[in-house]
Scaffold this motif. Structure first.
Motif, short mmCIF file in Angstrom:
data_model
loop_
_atom_site.label_atom_id
_atom_site.label_comp_id
_atom_site.label_asym_id
_atom_site.label_seq_id
_atom_site.Cartn_x
_atom_site.Cartn_y
_atom_site.Cartn_z
N PRO A 26 -4.92 -1.36 10.00
CA PRO A 26 -6.31 -1.01 10.28
C PRO A 26 -7.24 -1.25 9.11
CG PRO A 26 -4.82 0.70 11.09
CD PRO A 26 -3.99 -0.24 10.27
N SER A 27 -6.73 -1.28 7.89
CA SER A 27 -7.56 -1.55 6.73
C SER A 27 -7.82 -3.04 6.54
CB SER A 27 -6.90 -0.99 5.46
OG SER A 27 -6.76 0.41 5.55
N GLY A 28 -7.21 -3.89 7.38
CA GLY A 28 -7.33 -5.33 7.25
C GLY A 28 -5.98 -5.95 6.98
N GLY A 29 -5.76 -7.17 7.50
CA GLY A 29 -4.49 -7.83 7.29
C GLY A 29 -3.42 -7.36 8.25
N SER A 30 -2.17 -7.67 7.92
CA SER A 30 -1.07 -7.32 8.81
C SER A 30 0.24 -7.27 8.03
CB SER A 30 -0.95 -8.36 9.94
OG SER A 30 -0.74 -9.66 9.40
N TYR A 31 1.22 -6.61 8.62
CA TYR A 31 2.57 -6.57 8.08
C TYR A 31 3.47 -7.40 9.00
CZ TYR A 31 1.43 -2.70 4.92
OH TYR A 31 0.90 -1.92 3.93
N LEU A 36 -1.09 5.70 10.10
CA LEU A 36 -1.14 6.93 9.31
C LEU A 36 -1.41 6.61 7.84
CD1 LEU A 36 -0.70 9.97 8.81
CD2 LEU A 36 1.75 9.47 8.61
N ALA A 37 -0.69 5.62 7.30
CA ALA A 37 -0.88 5.24 5.90
C ALA A 37 -2.30 4.78 5.64
CB ALA A 37 0.12 4.15 5.51
N SER A 38 -2.86 4.01 6.59
CA SER A 38 -4.22 3.51 6.43
C SER A 38 -5.22 4.66 6.44
CB SER A 38 -4.55 2.51 7.54
OG SER A 38 -5.89 2.10 7.47
N ALA A 39 -5.02 5.62 7.36
CA ALA A 39 -5.95 6.74 7.45
C ALA A 39 -5.92 7.60 6.19
CB ALA A 39 -5.61 7.59 8.68
N VAL A 40 -4.72 7.85 5.66
CA VAL A 40 -4.60 8.67 4.46
C VAL A 40 -5.20 7.94 3.26
CG1 VAL A 40 -2.98 9.74 2.85
CG2 VAL A 40 -2.60 9.92 5.32
N SER A 100 5.62 -1.47 -2.01
CA SER A 100 4.63 -2.42 -1.50
C SER A 100 3.26 -2.05 -1.99
CB SER A 100 4.64 -2.41 0.03
OG SER A 100 4.16 -1.19 0.50
N HIS A 101 2.40 -3.06 -2.13
CA HIS A 101 0.99 -2.81 -2.43
C HIS A 101 0.22 -3.05 -1.16
CE1 HIS A 101 -2.83 -2.79 -4.46
NE2 HIS A 101 -3.14 -3.90 -3.84
N ARG A 102 -0.52 -2.07 -0.74
CA ARG A 102 -1.29 -2.22 0.51
C ARG A 102 -2.74 -1.91 0.21
NH1 ARG A 102 -3.13 1.60 3.18
NH2 ARG A 102 -2.81 0.53 5.13
N PRO A 103 -3.67 -2.47 1.01
CA PRO A 103 -5.09 -2.20 0.81
C PRO A 103 -5.45 -0.81 1.28
CG PRO A 103 -4.77 -3.48 2.78
CD PRO A 103 -3.42 -3.34 2.14
N HIS A 104 -6.50 -0.22 0.68
CA HIS A 104 -7.01 1.08 1.12
C HIS A 104 -8.13 0.85 2.09
CE1 HIS A 104 -4.47 3.18 -1.60
NE2 HIS A 104 -4.99 2.58 -2.66
#
Length: 361
Positions: A139-144, A167-171, A357-361
């Motif tokens: 949801p923050s952009g991109g994909s896994y 959930l990770a994106s929302a937090v 992993s590094h993920r976008p906020h």
């Protein structure tokens, strides 16, 4: 006795699961847990079993085939496999609340994936699950993208994994967008992501703004928007809404500004509303910078602002960003387009066992 995981597909018909379990029981195999995944090909049964030491992988496969199972996968398991699936998922969710940047590792742990790769391109509206690959929208952009040699992914696993990513994106969004700003005049405001609970505060904000301020925000009129429209703005389908609150620390603190980033396609539209007595104090510029950062991290190609030509404070705030822009005029309304350069690495990043992993906020 030894722990094994067994996954097999059986026809989704009454009695077929009991035939499979009876075949295992005849060989002294004790079934500890079972999950059933419904698929178009049939019911995929996932067992954790305790089997006699003399039974090996080939023996267990043969037992499954005699029990009318097909597409069998068998692998040794560890004691941690005794935790049931809901408990494991809740544990991973709790970890993500503490460390939302660990989404890649959580996905690997949840599904036993061989590879977890984050990519800057979106997953599309539906994502997808195949036998060996799974594509999850971030949801923050991109994909896994997840890969697993065996067993095949199932739709139920896809739903669990997508829920963890969301959930990770929302937090991460909540934590990243919660900050105390000190304005040039030393006033302090708390900026955070909006929720549906902010509806009354945002309604109060609109009622305390002048008709001129509301018209500059909504262009088409000065009336206070309906509660239904404000709810959609508070929790947009794509993008983020920020609210700024100020007060002595009591509850509830008044909302003095609202900033919207509304995504559509590869572009995002920005709009601000700042209470009249908080204007010309640097708050609008600060909110605009935060939305710009969010848009870049989310991978949008451009930022759009629809501004009345006489709205010099907003145009001044845009100029302070010192970014290249193009402007188109339609009567009294200017459309300012600001191209963005995503701050993400375009190459795939794989999550291995040694690095989070590094993920976008």
């Amino acid at each position: 006795m030894a722990l094994w995981r067994i996954r097999a597909t059986v026809d989704d018909r009454p009695g077929y699961l009991s035939v499979l379990t009876a075949s295992l029981a005849l060989r002294g195999v004790n079934i500890l847990t079972v999950q059933v995944h419904t698929t178009e090909a049939g019911a995929v049964d996932d067992f954790l079993v305790d089997a006699p030491d003399q039974l090996g992988e080939a023996d267990l496969r043969a037992a499954v085939e005699r029990g009318r199972g097909r597409d069998c996968w068998v692998a040794r398991s560890e004691a941690r496999g005794l935790a049931d699936q809901p408990t494991r998922v809740l544990g991973l969710a709790a970890r993500l609340v503490r460390e939302p940047e660990g989404a890649g590792e959580a996905l690997r742990a949840l599904l036993g994936a061989d590879e977890v790769t984050w990519r800057p391109r979106p997953a599309g509206p539906l994502g997808g699950v195949g036998a060996r690959t799974m594509l999850l929208g971030d949801p923050s952009g991109g994909s896994y993208e997840l890969r697993r040699r065996e067993p095949s992914f199932t739709p139920a696993e896809y739903a669990r994994a997508q829920a963890l990513v969301e959930l990770a994106s929302a937090v991460a969004r909540r934590d990243d967008d919660r900050v105390t700003l000190v304005l040039p005049d030393a006033a302090e405001v708390l900026v955070r992501s909006a929720t549906a609970d902010d509806l009354s505060g945002v309604l109060d904000l609109h009622q305390h703004c002048s008709a001129r301020s509301r018209q500059r925000r909504y262009l088409g009129g000065a009336a206070v928007p309906s509660p239904a429209r404000l709810r959609r703005l508070l929790e947009p389908a794509r993008g983020v809404t920020l609210v700024a609150t100020a007060g002595p620390g009591g509850e509830p603190e008044p909302v003095v500004a609202m900033a919207n980033l509304l995504g559509e396609g590869d572009e995002a539209e920005v709009a601000l509303l700042v209470r009249d007595d908080w204007q010309r104090r640097g708050l609008g510029s600060a909110l605009l910078r935060r939305l710009l950062g969010h848009a870049e991290r989310a991978g949008y190609a451009a930022l759009l602002l629809h501004v009345q030509a006489e709205n010099t404070p907003m145009l001044r705030a845009v100029r302070r960003l010192a970014r290249p822009t193009s402007v188109e005029r339609d009567g009294s309304v200017l459309t300012v387009t600001m191209p963005l350069v995503a701050r993400r690495v375009d190459l795939p990043r794989q999550v291995d066992a040694a690095a989070r992993s590094h993920r976008p906020h």
